[in-house]
Design a protein around this motif. Sequence first.
Motif: not given
Length: 84
Positions: A57-58, A60-61, A51, A54-55
């Motif tokens: 990057r976007d 989202s987590c 996460c 990913r976070s």
Amino acid sequence: LPDETPAGIKDLISQILMKTPEVRPSASAILNQHYVKYHLASFIADTENICSIRSKRDQSCDTSRGIQKSMLSSSGIVLGSREP
């Protein structure tokens, strides 16, 4: 179970499959077993690492991270304690 199955999981399965309900461990007791705590903490730490990547990057987590931490704290699991 296959011979290569870890003893901890064999023990856990044998406890969960007890015929007598009074003898079977509760969900809380299962979550407090060392084997489960260790693997759950490891899983959550790995998930948080994913996460985190990913976070960046976007973003989202963020929600799932809060849920995971509340699950850990309610079952007494401390992140970073990846001892067997």
